[in-house]
Motif scaffolding. Structure first.
Motif, PDB file in Angstrom:
ATOM      1  N   GLY A 377      -6.317 -20.155   1.358  1.00 16.76           N
ATOM      2  CA  GLY A 377      -6.974 -19.167   2.207  1.00 16.76           C
ATOM      3  C   GLY A 377      -6.050 -18.454   3.154  1.00 16.76           C
ATOM      4  O   GLY A 377      -6.448 -17.467   3.781  1.00 16.76           O
ATOM      5  N   SER A 378      -4.818 -18.928   3.296  1.00 10.40           N
ATOM      6  CA  SER A 378      -3.862 -18.249   4.171  1.00 10.40           C
ATOM      7  C   SER A 378      -3.325 -17.004   3.478  1.00 10.40           C
ATOM      8  O   SER A 378      -3.520 -16.800   2.282  1.00 10.40           O
ATOM      9  N   THR A 379      -2.643 -16.154   4.250  1.00  9.05           N
ATOM     10  CA  THR A 379      -2.117 -14.901   3.705  1.00  9.05           C
ATOM     11  C   THR A 379      -0.607 -14.856   3.841  1.00  9.05           C
ATOM     12  O   THR A 379      -0.008 -15.553   4.683  1.00  9.05           O
ATOM     13  N   SER A 380       0.007 -14.014   2.977  1.00  9.44           N
ATOM     14  CA  SER A 380       1.461 -13.863   3.006  1.00  9.44           C
ATOM     15  C   SER A 380       1.795 -12.439   2.630  1.00  9.44           C
ATOM     16  O   SER A 380       1.221 -11.886   1.680  1.00  9.44           O
ATOM     17  N   ASP A 381       2.720 -11.817   3.367  1.00 12.25           N
ATOM     18  CA  ASP A 381       3.166 -10.463   3.059  1.00 12.25           C
ATOM     19  C   ASP A 381       4.285 -10.501   2.028  1.00 12.25           C
ATOM     20  O   ASP A 381       5.254 -11.256   2.175  1.00 12.25           O
ATOM     21  N   VAL A 382       4.136  -9.685   0.981  1.00 14.81           N
ATOM     22  CA  VAL A 382       5.131  -9.631  -0.095  1.00 14.81           C
ATOM     23  C   VAL A 382       5.686  -8.210  -0.156  1.00 14.81           C
ATOM     24  O   VAL A 382       4.934  -7.240  -0.329  1.00 14.81           O
ATOM     25  N   THR A 383       6.987  -8.058  -0.004  1.00 16.47           N
ATOM     26  CA  THR A 383       7.630  -6.747  -0.080  1.00 16.47           C
ATOM     27  C   THR A 383       7.630  -6.253  -1.524  1.00 16.47           C
ATOM     28  O   THR A 383       7.973  -6.997  -2.449  1.00 16.47           O
ATOM     29  N   VAL A 384       7.238  -4.981  -1.712  1.00 14.86           N
ATOM     30  CA  VAL A 384       7.166  -4.404  -3.050  1.00 14.86           C
ATOM     31  C   VAL A 384       7.768  -3.002  -3.029  1.00 14.86           C
ATOM     32  O   VAL A 384       7.919  -2.381  -1.978  1.00 14.86           O
ATOM     33  N   SER A 385       8.091  -2.512  -4.225  1.00 17.55           N
ATOM     34  CA  SER A 385       8.449  -1.112  -4.419  1.00 17.55           C
ATOM     35  C   SER A 385       7.269  -0.432  -5.095  1.00 17.55           C
ATOM     36  O   SER A 385       6.826  -0.865  -6.165  1.00 17.55           O
ATOM     37  N   ALA A 386       6.742   0.616  -4.461  1.00 19.45           N
ATOM     38  CA  ALA A 386       5.563   1.310  -4.985  1.00 19.45           C
ATOM     39  C   ALA A 386       5.983   2.588  -5.683  1.00 19.45           C
ATOM     40  O   ALA A 386       6.734   3.396  -5.127  1.00 19.45           O
ATOM     41  N   ASN A 387       5.512   2.768  -6.932  1.00 22.62           N
ATOM     42  CA  ASN A 387       5.800   3.985  -7.679  1.00 22.62           C
ATOM     43  C   ASN A 387       4.635   4.957  -7.565  1.00 22.62           C
ATOM     44  O   ASN A 387       3.756   4.800  -6.717  1.00 22.62           O
TER      45      ASN A 387
END
Length: 415
Positions: A377-387
């Protein structure tokens, strides 16, 4: 018993004895006390429900804690339809003009020998004008004069080459000699017309031409016309498909620049202009459809060509990337009519890892991230490259391997 006791003691019948009066007083008092006590207790509980501390009041006034709105990461082909208006345009064709000298107020079409869709071969009569044939020949240039006995020149060489292709035995002399006259005579006769000897050319014979032989005078005299330029319909090749006949019996050929017929025309197509961004989403062979709103007819199309760069349409002045679409099946016979075109565009044919566009957030430093919901139930930020985003979805790539995959849960909002 009570009544008898009252009578025996001489007491009035309407009065109770003292001990009974005392008992009733005690009972009444006890009842009153009980009622008062019950009221006090009830008031305590009732009042207690509405008596709150300031902390309780603030907590009750606060909005409820928001819950997460989530979506799953998907592997999908990113598509969205492109809706645009386009015009049906006739396919390019070779336009065949009337022969020189075959136009005027008396140039009445008296017979048509071909129909649209038929193959036109070199040497075929095409139509009659004022009873005279117009015969197809593959020539490098239109005849610029009538061919007369003894004439010499490149036009004679071109006609001789055409006759040889058709099986007639003429040399490469470049001169209208007796053999050429005889073979022209046969050629016209094979086409169903007698040898024309109706007039003499107004042009003087070439002085360098050899003197016609004696046998030639049996057929035509020197300077006689053996092939009028008004009889030769110049075509671009030996075989062509007739795609349009622009005249009919009774038509008068008055305009030398108006095509009599059109050859080897391609099928009509639909032309549209798109922005460079949308054009990059298309490729040849991609499916599309067109709606003719006048008739309610919907037909299938496919992308034929996509220009490599933007240009300006000379007809409409519209700028963009020119895209042509061809009909799959029978074309709509609605030249120059506007149709509603729908093209399901895509970034490619292969699925990509994609999330809803609302799942992607930006940091002040310009990087992008998505917030995933973990199993506990916890959250985590994931860095991504958006096209590029298409249809409300955006392709994302992990900056950390394995941190995000198909089926992962990401936050798209709060509620």
């Amino acid at each position: 018993m009570i009544q008898e006791k009252i009578r025996a003691e001489g007491l009035p019948a309407h009065k109770s004895p003292p001990q009974f009066r005392r008992s009733r007083k005690r009972t009444l008092f006890a009842s009153t006390v009980a009622v008062v006590g019950l009221a006090i207790v009830s008031g305590f509980f009732v009042t207690g429900r509405f008596v709150r501390t300031p902390e309780q009041a603030a907590a009750d006034a606060a909005p409820p804690r928001p819950s997460l709105v989530t979506a799953r990461v998907e592997s999908r082909v990113l598509t969205e339809p492109i809706l645009i208006r386009g015009n049906v345009t006739p396919g390019p064709s070779t336009k065949v003009l009337p022969p020189p000298g075959a136009t005027g107020p008396d140039a009445v079409v008296t017979r048509i020998r071909l129909r649209s869709g038929q193959t036109l071969h070199e040497g075929d009569p095409v139509l009659d004008v004022a009873g005279q044939p117009l015969i197809a020949l593959w020539l490098p240039f239109p005849l610029y004069r009538d061919l007369t006995v003894g004439a010499v020149g490149p036009d004679v060489e071109a006609v001789q080459a055409a006759l040889r292709r058709l099986g007639y035995k003429v040399g490469k002399t470049g001169t209208v000699d007796s053999t050429t006259v005889a073979e022209i005579h046969r050629f016209l006769a094979d086409s169903g017309y007698p040898f024309p000897r109706t007039k003499r050319s107004s042009l003087s014979p070439d002085p360098s031409a050899p003197t016609p032989s004696a046998s030639l005078t049996n057929i035509a005299g020197e300077g006689d016309v053996v092939l009028s330029r008004s009889l030769v319909l110049r075509t671009g090749k030996r075989e062509s498909r007739v795609t349009a006949l622009n005249v009919r019996v009774g038509s008068i050929l008055t305009d030398a620049d108006a095509a009599i017929l059109e050859l080897d025309g391609s099928e009509p197509f639909v032309a549209v202009m798109l922005t460079p961004e949308k054009a990059r989403q298309l490729q040849a062979g991609q499916a599309a459809s067109a709606l003719d709103e006048t008739s309610g007819t919907r037909v299938k199309l496919e992308v034929a060509t996509v220009a490599s760069k933007a240009s300006i349409d000379s007809g409409t002045g519209t700028s963009g990337v020119a895209v042509t679409l061809r009909f799959k099946g029978r074309p709509l016979a609605v030249n120059d009519r506007s149709l509603l075109i729908e093209i399901p565009s895509s970034q490619g044919n292969s699925p990509v890892l994609a999330v809803p566009v609302t799942a992607v957030y930006s940091r002040p430093d310009g990087t992008s991230f998505v917030t995933t919901v973990l199993g506990d139930g916890s959250t985590s930020d994931v860095t991504v490259s958006a096209n590029q985003a298409v249809g409300g979805w955006v392709e994302v790539k992990n900056d950390v391997s394995g941190a995000l995959g198909e089926g992962s849960i990401v936050v798209v909002g709060l509620r």
